[in-house]
Design an enzyme around this catalytic site. Structure first.
Site, PDB file in Angstrom:
ATOM      1  CE  LYS A  22      -1.692   1.645   4.024  1.00  0.00           C
ATOM      2  NZ  LYS A  22      -1.458   3.071   4.278  1.00  0.00           N
ATOM      3  CG  ASN A  23       2.530   2.741   3.578  1.00  0.00           C
ATOM      4  OD1 ASN A  23       1.364   3.079   3.446  1.00  0.00           O
ATOM      5  ND2 ASN A  23       3.095   2.531   4.762  1.00  0.00           N
ATOM      6  CB  CYS A 118      -4.338  11.230  11.289  1.00  0.00           C
ATOM      7  SG  CYS A 118      -2.862  10.423  11.827  1.00  0.00           S
ATOM      8  NE  ARG A 123       1.158  10.093  10.384  1.00  0.00           N
ATOM      9  CZ  ARG A 123       0.654   9.109   9.659  1.00  0.00           C
ATOM     10  NH1 ARG A 123      -0.626   8.909   9.609  1.00  0.00           N
ATOM     11  NH2 ARG A 123       1.425   8.315   8.975  1.00  0.00           N
ATOM     12  CG  ASP A 309       2.992   1.378   9.486  1.00  0.00           C
ATOM     13  OD1 ASP A 309       2.689   2.224  10.343  1.00  0.00           O
ATOM     14  OD2 ASP A 309       3.096   1.665   8.275  1.00  0.00           O
ATOM     15  NE  ARG A 401      -6.872   4.733   5.366  1.00  0.00           N
ATOM     16  CZ  ARG A 401      -5.964   5.360   6.100  1.00  0.00           C
ATOM     17  NH1 ARG A 401      -6.194   5.590   7.361  1.00  0.00           N
ATOM     18  NH2 ARG A 401      -4.823   5.754   5.562  1.00  0.00           N
TER      19      ARG A 401
HETATM   20  C1  UD1 Z   1       4.789   6.686   6.397  1.00  0.00           C
HETATM   21  C2  UD1 Z   1       3.821   5.554   6.201  1.00  0.00           C
HETATM   22  C3  UD1 Z   1       3.202   5.129   7.517  1.00  0.00           C
HETATM   23  C4  UD1 Z   1       4.295   4.815   8.529  1.00  0.00           C
HETATM   24  C5  UD1 Z   1       5.286   5.970   8.640  1.00  0.00           C
HETATM   25  C6  UD1 Z   1       6.465   5.662   9.534  1.00  0.00           C
HETATM   26  C7  UD1 Z   1       2.987   5.938   3.961  1.00  0.00           C
HETATM   27  C8  UD1 Z   1       1.828   6.304   3.096  1.00  0.00           C
HETATM   28  N1  UD1 Z   1       2.780   5.987   5.271  1.00  0.00           N
HETATM   29  O1  UD1 Z   1       4.043   7.791   6.903  1.00  0.00           O
HETATM   30  O2  UD1 Z   1       2.383   3.979   7.297  1.00  0.00           O
HETATM   31  O3  UD1 Z   1       3.699   4.596   9.791  1.00  0.00           O
HETATM   32  O4  UD1 Z   1       5.811   6.295   7.340  1.00  0.00           O
HETATM   33  O5  UD1 Z   1       7.124   4.524   9.086  1.00  0.00           O
HETATM   34  O6  UD1 Z   1       4.047   5.578   3.485  1.00  0.00           O
HETATM   35  N2  UD1 Z   1       7.082  14.252  10.934  1.00  0.00           N
HETATM   36  C9  UD1 Z   1       7.288  15.587  11.248  1.00  0.00           C
HETATM   37  N3  UD1 Z   1       7.315  16.492  10.224  1.00  0.00           N
HETATM   38  C10 UD1 Z   1       7.165  16.123   8.919  1.00  0.00           C
HETATM   39  C11 UD1 Z   1       6.968  14.764   8.608  1.00  0.00           C
HETATM   40  C12 UD1 Z   1       6.934  13.842   9.643  1.00  0.00           C
HETATM   41  O7  UD1 Z   1       7.421  15.946  12.421  1.00  0.00           O
HETATM   42  O8  UD1 Z   1       7.213  16.992   8.036  1.00  0.00           O
HETATM   43  C13 UD1 Z   1       7.023  13.255  12.044  1.00  0.00           C
HETATM   44  C14 UD1 Z   1       5.629  12.654  12.135  1.00  0.00           C
HETATM   45  O9  UD1 Z   1       4.783  13.447  12.933  1.00  0.00           O
HETATM   46  C15 UD1 Z   1       5.915  11.316  12.760  1.00  0.00           C
HETATM   47  C16 UD1 Z   1       7.280  10.946  12.198  1.00  0.00           C
HETATM   48  O10 UD1 Z   1       7.850  12.166  11.731  1.00  0.00           O
HETATM   49  O11 UD1 Z   1       5.996  11.421  14.156  1.00  0.00           O
HETATM   50  C17 UD1 Z   1       7.235   9.916  11.081  1.00  0.00           C
HETATM   51  O12 UD1 Z   1       6.579  10.437   9.993  1.00  0.00           O
HETATM   52  P1  UD1 Z   1       6.913  10.021   8.475  1.00  0.00           P
HETATM   53  O13 UD1 Z   1       8.110   9.140   8.416  1.00  0.00           O
HETATM   54  O14 UD1 Z   1       6.893  11.254   7.664  1.00  0.00           O
HETATM   55  O15 UD1 Z   1       5.642   9.134   8.139  1.00  0.00           O
HETATM   56  P2  UD1 Z   1       4.662   9.247   6.900  1.00  0.00           P
HETATM   57  O16 UD1 Z   1       5.435   9.470   5.653  1.00  0.00           O
HETATM   58  O17 UD1 Z   1       3.547  10.180   7.223  1.00  0.00           O
END
Ligand code: UD1
Length: 423
Positions: A22-23, A118, A123, A309, A401
């Protein structure tokens, strides 16, 4: 609303086919915005999140045909592009933010709704926007929308040091940099297999990328990208989830398409818990060595560490383990919502901030439960495979999802499970 009903106590035996990730699919699909030639993805999972991304890309001007019952997606962005990603679609799924980098790279400007909070934490998107700003984008927040404009209409290469190895930010910047002027280096980049899959696909489209899978990725911008066909990598989270099913329920299951390299840190923890994981020609075969798994401590980390995850599903297993385990959640601040539901089924769990202490119990009892996110929902189904009596998992739309046909896959290896249509 549909629910899933599981009656515990049936050992499992047989094979489960693992779908495409999915991701990975959710980041590969927006890559179509980078070219006016068609991008075809094979091995796409059949999930509601994929439908949401389809709707979003169509709203931006992509033409998408879904073939072979949804396993193949052909996408084309040859016409005019709408550069506004609307809140109504974006709010449904955080991964919608992955259109920002490609839109900005292609058109030089984009307006993308912030996904909002969320269930598993705040996030934010600061790592994405700071990175794009370094590439010459001016970004303002107005009425919940990010308004982004590339200085001079084109992004420029830059050296970007991430404060945290964000998966989404690595993907967004990597896609944006493929069409930028000059070279971009992402330091402290995420190393997840989905990043490598995206880089592989972008290279097929003509992008020049090196270092994916390491913490420093270099992207040399090119003038244009062309069409390509790419198979989506196996879903390591679905894989890990089904690897836990025979550990919890008893029996032996072979997860077809699974590879150890996708789940190495997870498989290491399973080994410590007394689980045999054997790599076969077709996938990974899993069987618990004794009657109950041993307790193990787990800390979630970016790849190659233990994936956040799989934390909820691991907790479902540790509920039945012999001894006390400590689970530390280091990626998201609010990701133990499954704990109170597991407690309702008889688990012994104490949560303090980002730490959960799980003392294994002999027996758990089925109950009506519900969860507020995808991985939490599936952890309740896993627990239900061993709990006595009936577990009814409500709010199945969370599951839809990210898991295709859970009842069919687990039922196919002998679980007593059914999807009950809601009224
Ligand atoms: C992706 C995955 C999700 C997984 C996560 C961590 C997809 C669609 N989703 O989510 O299933 O749980 O990686 O492996 O691929 N953060 C910030 N600022 C930012 C971006 C992130 O502070 O600009 C923080 C987030 O709040 C969170 C952490 O970084 O605490 C991890 O986020 P991130 O690695 O960006 O996860 P996603 O890409 O949203």
């Amino acid at each position: 609303m549909d629910s899933i009903v599981v009656r515990g106590g049936k050992p499992l035996s047989g094979q489960i086919e693992i779908a495409g990730a999915k991701n990975a699919a959710l980041t590969l699909m927006p890559a179509t915005l980078l070219s006016d030639e068609p991008l075809t993805l094979t091995n796409t999972p059949r999930l509601s999140d994929i439908k949401t991304m389809t709707l979003l890309l169509e709203s931006l001007g992509a033409e998408i045909s879904s073939l072979q019952d949804g396993k193949v997606q052909t996408m084309s962005c040859h016409g005019a592009i709408n550069t506004t990603a609307d809140y109504d679609i974006v709010r449904k799924m955080r991964a919608s933010n992955l259109v920002l980098g490609p839109l900005l790279a292609r058109e030089g400007h984009a307006i993308v709704s912030l996904p909002g909070g969320c269930a598993i934490g705040a996030r934010p998107m600061d790592i994405h926007t700071d990175g794009l700003a370094k590439m010459g984008a001016e970004i303002d927040l107005k009425d919940g929308y990010l308004h982004a404009k590339a200085d001079g209409g084109k992004l420029k290469g830059a050296v970007i040091d991430f404060p945290f190895a964000s998966v989404g930010a690595t993907e967004n910047i990597m896609m944006a940099a493929t069409l930028a002027k000059g070279t971009t280096v992402i330091n402290n980049a995420a190393r997840e297999p989905e990043i490598v899959d995206l880089a592989t696909c972008l290279r097929k489209m003509g992008a020049q990328i090196e270092g994916d899978g390491t913490s420093s990725i270099t992207i040399q911008g090119v003038d244009r990208l062309h069409g390509a066909t790419h198979p989506v990598v196996t879903d390591r989270i679905e894989l890990g989830t089904y690897m836990l099913a025979p550990v919890i329920a008893g029996g032996e299951v072979e997860c077809l398409g699974g590879r150890m390299s996708l789940v190495a840190s997870f498989a290491e923890k399973l080994d410590a818990a007394g689980v045999d994981v054997q790599e076969t020609k077709a996938g990974l075969k899993v069987k618990l060595r004794g009657d109950r798994p041993h307790a193990v401590d787990v800390t979630t980390e970016p790849f190659p560490g233990f994936p956040t995850d799989l934390q909820a599903q691991m907790m479902a297993m540790l509920c039945f383990a012999d001894g006390t385990s400590v689970l530390e959640e280091k990626i998201f601040e609010n990701r133990f919502m499954h704990a109170p539901e597991l407690v309702r089924m008889g688990a012994d769990i104490e949560v303090h901030g980002g730490t959960a202490t799980v003392t294994g119990v002999d027996r758990m009892k089925g109950a009506p439960v519900m969860a507020t996110d995808l991985r939490a929902s599936v952890s309740l189904i896993l627990a239900g495979l061993r709990a006595e009596g009936e577990t009814q998992v409500n709010r199945v739309y969370h599951l839809d999802r990210g898991y295709e046909d859970v009842a069919g896959k687990l039922g196919g290896v002998g679980a007593d499970i059914e999807r009950v249509p809601g009224s």
